[in-house]
Design an enzyme around this catalytic site. Sequence first.
Site, PDB file in Angstrom:
ATOM      1  N   ARG A  82       5.855   4.223   5.813  1.00  0.00           N
ATOM      2  CA  ARG A  82       5.481   4.148   7.218  1.00  0.00           C
ATOM      3  C   ARG A  82       5.547   2.695   7.714  1.00  0.00           C
ATOM      4  NH1 ARG A  82      -0.404   5.974   5.536  1.00  0.00           N
ATOM      5  NH2 ARG A  82      -1.453   3.970   5.196  1.00  0.00           N
ATOM      6  N   ASP A  83       5.122   2.484   8.951  1.00  0.00           N
ATOM      7  CA  ASP A  83       5.217   1.156   9.570  1.00  0.00           C
ATOM      8  C   ASP A  83       4.038   0.273   9.136  1.00  0.00           C
ATOM      9  OD1 ASP A  83       3.267   2.605  10.846  1.00  0.00           O
ATOM     10  OD2 ASP A  83       3.961   2.187  12.881  1.00  0.00           O
ATOM     11  N   GLU A  84       3.930   0.054   7.824  1.00  0.00           N
ATOM     12  CA  GLU A  84       2.832  -0.751   7.276  1.00  0.00           C
ATOM     13  C   GLU A  84       3.371  -1.559   6.103  1.00  0.00           C
ATOM     14  OE1 GLU A  84      -1.866  -0.114   6.101  1.00  0.00           O
ATOM     15  OE2 GLU A  84      -0.657   1.565   6.781  1.00  0.00           O
ATOM     16  N   HIS A 144       1.056   6.135  -2.719  1.00  0.00           N
ATOM     17  CA  HIS A 144      -0.037   5.213  -2.421  1.00  0.00           C
ATOM     18  C   HIS A 144      -0.825   5.040  -3.719  1.00  0.00           C
ATOM     19  CE1 HIS A 144      -1.534   3.745   1.533  1.00  0.00           C
ATOM     20  NE2 HIS A 144      -2.631   3.446   0.848  1.00  0.00           N
ATOM     21  N   GLU A 184      -2.144   9.237  -0.966  1.00  0.00           N
ATOM     22  CA  GLU A 184      -3.204   8.454  -0.330  1.00  0.00           C
ATOM     23  C   GLU A 184      -4.484   9.276  -0.173  1.00  0.00           C
ATOM     24  OE1 GLU A 184      -3.683   5.636   3.663  1.00  0.00           O
ATOM     25  OE2 GLU A 184      -2.111   7.166   3.592  1.00  0.00           O
ATOM     26  N   ASP A 199      -6.235  -2.469  -2.679  1.00  0.00           N
ATOM     27  CA  ASP A 199      -5.328  -1.646  -3.468  1.00  0.00           C
ATOM     28  C   ASP A 199      -4.863  -2.409  -4.701  1.00  0.00           C
ATOM     29  OD1 ASP A 199      -5.320  -0.966  -0.601  1.00  0.00           O
ATOM     30  OD2 ASP A 199      -3.966   0.646  -1.178  1.00  0.00           O
ATOM     31  N   ASP A 250       0.830  -1.208   0.000  1.00  0.00           N
ATOM     32  CA  ASP A 250       0.000   0.000   0.000  1.00  0.00           C
ATOM     33  C   ASP A 250       0.859   1.252   0.000  1.00  0.00           C
ATOM     34  OD1 ASP A 250       0.874  -0.721   2.563  1.00  0.00           O
ATOM     35  OD2 ASP A 250      -0.641   0.510   3.518  1.00  0.00           O
TER      36      ASP A 250
END
Length: 977
Positions: A483-485, A775, A754, A492, A479
């Site tokens: 970041r922490d993802e 994103h 995003e 998506d 995605d």
Amino acid sequence: MAAGHQADQLQAINLRCDYRKNPIGTGEKRPRFSWQLISEDRGTIQTAFRVQVGRESGDFGEPFWDSGKIPSEDSLHVKYEGPQLASRTRYYYRVKVWDQAGNESAWSEPAWWETGLLDESEWKAQWITPHPDAIDPRTEAVFLLRKRIHVRPGLQRAVAYASTLGLYELYVNGERAGDAELTPGWTSYHHRIQYQAYDVTGHLQEGGGGIGILLADGWYKGGMGDAHNRFRYGERRAAFLQLHLRYKDGSEEAVVTDASWLASTGPILSSSLYDGEVYDARLERSGWSCASAEELGWHPVTAIEPPAAQLIAQENEPVRVTQVIRPVRSFLTPAGAAVLDMGQNMVGRIRLKPDVPAGTVITLRHAEVLDRDGEVYFGNLRTAKQTVVYTAKGEPGETYAPHFSFQGFRYVQVEGLPIRENGPESHSGPLPLDCFAGEVMHTDMEPAGSFECSHEGINQLQRNIVWGQRGNFVDVPTDCPQRDERLGWTADAQVFMRTALFNYNGGPFFTKWLRDLKADQLPDGGVPFVVPDTKVGSSSAGWGDAAVICPWIFYQVYGDRQLLEEQYDSMKGWVGYIRAQGPSEYAWTTGFHFGDWLALDAKENSFTGATPKELIATAYYAYSTRLLRDAAAVLGRTEDVREYTELYEKVVAQFRGEYVTPFGRIASPTQTAHVLALAFDLVEAPMKARIAQSLNELIAEHNGHLSTGFIGTPLLCFALSDHGYHDTALKLLLQEDYPGWLYAVSRGATTIWEHWDGIKADGSFWSDHMNSFNHYAYGSIGDWLYRRVAGIDLDPAAPAYKRIRIAPGIGGRRLTSARASHESMYGMITCSWQVVNREEVHVTLRIPANTTASVILPGCTLAGLAESGLPAASADGLSSFEEGADSLAFEAGSGEYRFVYRAPALFANRFTVENKVRELQDDPEVKEVLERHLPELLAPPLMYFAKNWTLQQLADDPQLPVTDERIAALLQELQEA
């Protein structure tokens, strides 16, 4: 040329084995071959082929397998039907073809594939890890594993097969093997772990040698998911390797991971996908993977129980460094921080070449944007650090880049390097730019598509789409990359997949990911929100539907029945899951759903739009059931076709009864509700016009803007263009203020955001919590650009572009040209259109051999159409002309075509406005007023569009005078928007 003679102009080219060119270490026991045809003749169709396979030496004198001449148009996914293949063997293959005129090609240039280990019993290696008494398994330091080996005289070939629980790099005699990064990749580790094959013959010589493995946590042990859900597959890293040495005398030896290996730690003190890497170059072990490596400081290893997952050959192209870019400038922020600007929001790493004393600590902090004060913005990273810390060894020519981490960034805050006074302009600021290089990393997919048009803002949007895909296709379709993802969110992937497969050859990429989706699917048929599954939840409408939609798109683009067959039970499982949710068998009204995620019609403090979740869920239920029925028909499953046709009809009836009035109104007055009803074909034909009109009115009520989210946006422009409102779709695309695709472009975006307002007009941010600037979901507009603006599409009844649909979107607002190209499985397709002298249309097409095209040219008549300067009616390769009320349709065979025709009716309205704009620009009084407001018109952040937009508004209402007050009011309107 006489029939049956060899035709020099007829050739088979671009041979592929399971989508890949000359792959090593494959696991397929019955591989499939594809090729393209080229011919100087128009209208070329293959009528027969012959494939030969030779073993090892490439000698086809006594082929290992010969298909013989097969009467067939098939040139895709032709299955090997020869004797059983041997493991660790290279096979060569070649192709010849015949066309409809009886021409026979010469043999193609040979291509090859090389098998890996095709039987589990052939694995002799053990999974090894440092002994816990010597090295703490919980340490963040990267392990070094090594073994001395001996190579006898007469080495002919050496191939290593390696994998890890974690991430690894393989070294032989001090040299890195291969150029793949982040191996073995991220799969559903509980079920499937990939291994890679490396030809290391060139790294070995007679006598003593060494082999080494760097082993990091990676996806396996590093913890994935957001700060509240750090999911791990296991707690111990381990390595697995089998090196096969083949000698000229026919003998073989194998070197395997076992208890004889040694372990240590080295300069990589920690390496994390989220947090970055800490590296102390003073701790480097010179020659650690060579035979001469010192023994001091090395410890024993221990074997662990093998994982339950199946060891599989590499399925996808690996992640590689695909491009190196240089920083465009450096600068000091108002707070005094030294910052690099790469000029592009990229994904990868910085390579350092520092010239500093030993012990100098250089810290790199990566981020995507600057805040409104000009400082680097780290807030949207959440808990991810994206920080690299390097301690120099102080030697000439030292260089470093992180090994097991990647960052999403445009800006890099640099600490620890001396800040110099600004010197000559070439210095470009306070940092020595020649010490830094940006290495772009992503899955190394072959580029396949291009798009450009007469509007530079849209061209930048297309570049943003491509960069967004590159940055988020890092072994899985993530995605976001910062970041922490960084997870494989299913929605998506499904909304962007068609766009992705136009831009790049994603056959291997999505083959791997769909197999992981199937592996991670729940026993009841539910589908995780993310694949590979990190246990963040499952089974939301639009997300879980990736189990059906993605295999179907894959089949449409590549014509791959085998993968469709593989995924068919998964597709059935998902529809079965929905059907069992109750209380109604034909509507989905229960469970958790994301809904129209991030839609602009959401209530305050909500991420979900106003469209009822039950409406979205039932719409997707109908759509997935329809695609499952279509898949059953392709696979010849007659009973399933009957069952799912009946189910589909009942779900559609339930949708109509619940959400559509008898007079053709949608119960939910949202753009997304109308879009789903139209795009998923959920309403009867007589009602479509009314619903399309209502959608158009809803957009007008929003001042010509969208209000859709993740569910509605990818389908919005299709719903408009396909139901008579193409001009409205173009207007949406060309909106230069918020919300719209070009708003981010006006703010300097180089990837897709995003949120529509990730950065607001005043420079503030939408949110720290969820505000990625890379994103790709809204980049799905690319699919509409390629298919409805440039006009390249496929016929669903003849997948893989075997039958191409060409329908360029000529006319409309402010576009005078568009061009797209796509390297399909059959070859290159191009469609280019341009408006010349206001009403003359030039269209250029390229249709690859062994395909045909259905062409529709708007505003065209047969009498007025010329091809290559001659009447089109008599042109070679064209047939079946049919004039409609406002277009001309015809068939085209393969070849290149150049059409010219006049279509004044298409452009009357547009050029009326353009003429008014020109008149305003030429009017001295208007010029004088505009010049007084020039500073405002060219002020950031709207400088790209404000002047042109203002002129358009003035031209739209020419009766009103052009005054200071009127321009001030327009500027105020623009700022407020």
